[in-house]
Design a protein around this motif. Structure first.
Motif, PDB file in Angstrom:
ATOM      1  N   LYS A 221      59.533  23.049   2.475  1.00 47.59           N
ATOM      2  CA  LYS A 221      58.545  22.160   2.454  1.00 47.59           C
ATOM      3  C   LYS A 221      59.191  20.738   2.650  1.00 47.59           C
ATOM      4  O   LYS A 221      58.813  19.800   3.084  1.00 47.59           O
ATOM      5  N   GLU A 243      52.570  21.060   9.777  1.00 48.77           N
ATOM      6  CA  GLU A 243      51.988  21.913   8.750  1.00 48.77           C
ATOM      7  C   GLU A 243      52.704  23.181   8.824  1.00 48.77           C
ATOM      8  O   GLU A 243      52.808  23.729  10.196  1.00 48.77           O
ATOM      9  N   PHE A 245      52.328  27.437   8.350  1.00 48.61           N
ATOM     10  CA  PHE A 245      51.566  28.399   8.445  1.00 48.61           C
ATOM     11  C   PHE A 245      52.307  29.785   8.401  1.00 48.61           C
ATOM     12  O   PHE A 245      53.568  29.940   8.440  1.00 48.61           O
ATOM     13  N   VAL A 249      53.229  30.168   3.959  1.00 55.18           N
ATOM     14  CA  VAL A 249      52.031  29.788   3.205  1.00 55.18           C
ATOM     15  C   VAL A 249      51.214  31.055   2.296  1.00 55.18           C
ATOM     16  O   VAL A 249      50.749  30.772   1.383  1.00 55.18           O
ATOM     17  N   SER A 322      46.319  32.433   8.573  1.00 55.45           N
ATOM     18  CA  SER A 322      47.027  32.298   7.355  1.00 55.45           C
ATOM     19  C   SER A 322      46.141  32.039   6.189  1.00 55.45           C
ATOM     20  O   SER A 322      46.229  32.788   5.137  1.00 55.45           O
ATOM     21  N   SER A 326      45.818  34.625   2.952  1.00 57.18           N
ATOM     22  CA  SER A 326      45.821  34.238   1.572  1.00 57.18           C
ATOM     23  C   SER A 326      44.593  34.276   0.685  1.00 57.18           C
ATOM     24  O   SER A 326      44.710  34.639  -0.360  1.00 57.18           O
TER      25      SER A 326
END
Length: 552
Positions: A221, A243, A245, A249, A322, A326
């Motif tokens: 990250k 970003e 994914f 993530v 994602s 999650s």
């Protein structure tokens, strides 16, 4: 030596063979009994039983040792060794006040290395002044400085070529991205052999060996944020946002998983311009190339430091997918472990033989579809429990984001039983000739709406037929296994049947997952099973009885 984690961190239980080796070599631990089973690696102390070890772990001395070691490791990761520094007499010649050579050297080093990140501290050798320890604010900056020196991008310092190395360069350390295939062939198989009678413990050990460490995820990250900063410097008016994914993530990433990245910008950004900036103005980026993809114009593939990356422009569906996975894994925490194990198994048994095998995401959807068909997970697409309706493009991408606990209860079935159920389902129960794998319920191939070709869409609009068909949960017209050949689909079913049969015969755990790769060991186990039977139940006993019956 095989070491197994117990409940507390930094504690292990060692095998008797390892203790014998220590006694033979004359190296004894500092405290405790050498023959003790429970061992604290932080304090180098043996304990006679688990209760004593737990009491030791709660003590102030152990807590202080663990805390100080953690801080030291954190500082070490963010530091570099800088050698071949110029002699102080060269610096004295360029300053007006003698005696400030060290301060001048520190300032110049900070100026040189601030290109890679914020420099926190510079410690110069007081005796010879030929080297220093330079500490950054983040480990990513330290890695960038090392790579710049290796690639020859570090400018000369007072006419000398500096040597930049990792603080722990002399210690042999396992790479952060060890290939899963190496783990399967080597250490993991040995670990599984040691745990024949305890499948839960063995699977926990396997999962700990294959999953992406938390510190690596943080480094990824940070590297992505640094890359975003370089791109925004090159395109100051586009407001580029990047970003993550996918598996990084959702917590399903293995040690060899790619980083999936989506890029969005306020104004249109040409791909050719982005490729040029990545190649020329972004440190640590290499092997940049474009790959065609169905439903998306292209995937930009490159390496960021040591991590393989796949970049897609404005992939809203990927982010939503994602979020779905999650939500499910956070609802029942053991499902993340199950999904990682099945992904690893798929890569291990099919990865070397087939270049076009079911992707990790496809196998994840297959696992969730199996769990839904057996009622191990509830229907996350039930509109009665929606808190909001979400549409992306013209697709309904709504799902249950906050499952009501009084309705959605996690399954009590253990991970080994769920794993065996997956093999049974796709080895015996599921008919791939008539059915499509879907998280939204049983779906016949004859009832599937194939869709129509549309050039104005950012997703796949035609369901491409294949021997094994897996429907994307948010894009009904996308077949996640459209490129999987018939031979691979058949082999996948065969591997599932074989794993289920090994489970049913209560064979060792490592034979469930890698039986086809360990033919000789499977034959040995079969011979042991045949020899353990009483004579009247063996094949030779049956033939003997039949001959006796014919004589009578």
């Amino acid at each position: 030596m095989v070491e197994m984690e117990v409940d507390s961190p930094n504690t292990t239980t060692t095998s008797p063979n390892s203790d014998a080796k220590k006694r033979k070599s004359g190296k004894q631990p500092a405290g405790g009994k050498p023959g003790g089973k429970f061992y604290c690696t932080s304090c180098n102390v043996y304990c006679p039983n688990e209760a004593t070890l737990e009491q030791h772990n709660q003590g102030k001395k152990h807590q202080m040792t663990v805390t100080s070691r953690h801080k030291r490791d954190k500082h070490t990761e963010a530091s570099v060794f800088v050698g071949n520094l110029p002699k102080l007499n060269k610096i004295t010649a360029v300053i007006s006040e003698p005696g400030g050579e060290n301060e001048k050297l520190k300032c110049d080093l900070i100026t040189l290395f601030s290109e890679f990140g914020d420099v926190q501290k510079v410690i110069i050798d007081k005796v010879h002044g030929s080297y220093c320890i330079l500490e950054f604010k983040s480990p990513t900056s330290a890695q960038k400085a090392i790579m710049a020196q290796q690639q020859g991008r570090l400018p000369p310092f007072y006419g000398k070529k500096l040597q930049v190395k990792s603080r722990n360069a002399n210690t042999k350390k396992a790479p952060l991205r060890a290939p899963c295939s190496e783990l399967a062939v080597g250490n993991v198989i040995e670990l599984l052999r040691e745990e024949r009678e305890e499948p839960v413990t063995a699977l926990n050990m396997l999962d700990a060996a294959i999953k992406l460490p938390d510190n690596t995820a943080r480094v990824q990250k940070e590297a992505l944020l640094a890359l975003q900063g370089h791109i925004n410097k090159a395109f100051p008016f586009h407001a580029v946002s990047m970003e993550l994914f996918g598996s990084t993530v959702t917590g399903l990433a293995l040690k060899d998983s790619d980083m999936d990245i989506t890029l969005s910008a306020r104004t249109r950004l040409e791909r050719d311009d982005l490729v040029k900036v990545l190649k020329e103005r972004c440190p640590g980026v290499s092997h940049v190339h474009l790959v065609p993809a169905p439903g998306q114009s292209t995937i930009l593939r490159f390496k960021l430091d040591t991590y393989s990356c796949d970049l897609v422009f404005a992939n809203k569906l990927g982010i939503r997918n994602s979020a779905l996975i999650s939500t499910i894994t956070k609802w029942d925490l053991k499902l993340a472990r199950l999904l990682r194990l099945i992904t690893f198994w798929n890569k291990t048994v099919l990865g070397k033989r087939f270049a076009r095998r079911p992707s990790s995401y496809a196998v994840t959807v297959m696992t969730l579809a199996y769990l839904r068909s057996c009622s191990h997970i509830p229907d996350f697409f039930n509109p009665a429990h929606f808190t909001e309706e979400t549409r992306i493009y013209d697709l309904d991408c709504s799902f249950v984001t906050e499952p009501p606990l009084n309705v959605f209860l996690p399954t009590k079935v253990s991970v080994p039983e769920l794993l065996a159920g997956f093999w049974r389902y796709y080895g015996h129960d599921f008919n791939r000739d008539d059915c499509v794998v879907s998280m939204k319920g049983q779906l016949k191939k004859s009832d599937l709406v194939e869709g129509e070709e549309r050039s104005d869409c950012s997703y796949v609009t035609v369901f491409r037929r294949s021997p094994l068909e897996v429907q994307d949960p948010l894009v009904p017209t996308h077949n996640l296994t459209h490129n999987v050949p018939l031979e691979c689909a058949v082999m996948f079913g065969d591997y599932c049947r074989e794993a289920w049969d090994n489970w049913g015969k209560k064979r060792p755990l490592y034979l469930w997952m890698f039986g086809r790769q360990k033919k000789e060991e499977v034959e040995e186990v079969e011979e042991e099973e045949e020899g353990s039977k009483t004579p009247e139940y063996t094949e030779s006993g049956k033939r003997k009885r039949s001959l006796e019956a014919m004589e009578h």
